[in-house]
Design a protein around this motif. Structure first.
Motif, PDB file in Angstrom:
ATOM      1  N   PRO A 132      34.650  28.243  32.866  1.00 45.11           N
ATOM      2  CA  PRO A 132      35.389  28.758  32.098  1.00 45.11           C
ATOM      3  C   PRO A 132      36.502  30.043  32.673  1.00 45.11           C
ATOM      4  O   PRO A 132      37.627  30.104  32.370  1.00 45.11           O
TER       5      PRO A 132
ATOM      6  N   ARG B 123      24.398  30.971  29.846  1.00 49.30           N
ATOM      7  CA  ARG B 123      25.240  31.376  30.859  1.00 49.30           C
ATOM      8  C   ARG B 123      25.207  30.284  31.804  1.00 49.30           C
ATOM      9  O   ARG B 123      26.236  30.167  32.811  1.00 49.30           O
TER      10      ARG B 123
ATOM     11  N   GLU C   1      27.562  27.565  30.874  1.00 46.40           N
ATOM     12  CA  GLU C   1      29.052  28.053  31.389  1.00 46.40           C
ATOM     13  C   GLU C   1      29.378  28.036  32.844  1.00 46.40           C
ATOM     14  O   GLU C   1      30.339  27.651  33.386  1.00 46.40           O
TER      15      GLU C   1
END
Length: 173
Positions: free
Chosen positions: A84, A118, A121
């Motif tokens: 992201p 995380r 991600e």
């Protein structure tokens, strides 16, 4: 040297600019002074102060929408290179990336339950690594990251390569 070689092959003059991003005020001041006192012939070098993540829009404005851009991303640790976070850069056409992927830190953190969101991600998806040998685990982690990066790139046929760098003291990446 590269500039001259490209100009000889392309038979046209090219412009090369380099942008260096530094968050620390002290290191930024030293970087700015170094660039001022050590200019490179034919290369316009500029420093930009700020957090790479927070100023991604400013970086893209500086680069512009059309010219070729080469992004060298060398984070401290792994957190600033999640999918992201890099998405705005990856969406830019006519770009190439060299990303220092801190495999050792990622591999260690992947086993910690509290860090799983995380890691998803970072890698673009959850991984099941239970029972894998270390080499298979490394290949799976790195290739997952590479595939996730390629899925976000604005080119029709993105390519990716991986260079394994060994720790000079221990026999591990």
């Amino acid at each position: 040297m590269c500039k001259k070689a490209i100009e000889q092959v392309s038979h046209r003059a090219i412009s090369i600019r380099a942008l260096y991003v530094e968050e620390s005020a002290g290191r930024f001041d030293r970087l700015r002074e170094y660039l001022r006192t050590h200019p490179r012939e034919g290369i316009g070098a500029e420093p930009m102060h700020g957090d790479f993540i927070a100023i991604t829009g400013d970086i893209l404005d500086w680069v512009g929408p059309r010219a070729f851009a080469f992004f060298f991303i060398d984070p401290k640790g792994w957190s600033p290179i999640g999918i992201p976070i890099l998405r705005p850069l990856l969406a830019r056409r006519n770009s190439e990336f060299l990303i220092n992927f801190m495999y050792y830190s990622v591999n260690r953190t992947l086993s910690m339950a509290e860090w799983q969101p995380r890691m998803v991600e970072l890698l673009g998806k959850a991984l099941e690594l239970e029972g894998m040998q270390s080499s298979e685990r490394e290949t799976t982690i790195v290739n997952t990251y590479r595939q996730s990066l390629k899925a976000e790139m604005a080119t029709n046929a993105p390519r990716s390569a991986y260079v394994r760098v060994l720790n000079p003291v221990e026999d591990r990446p």
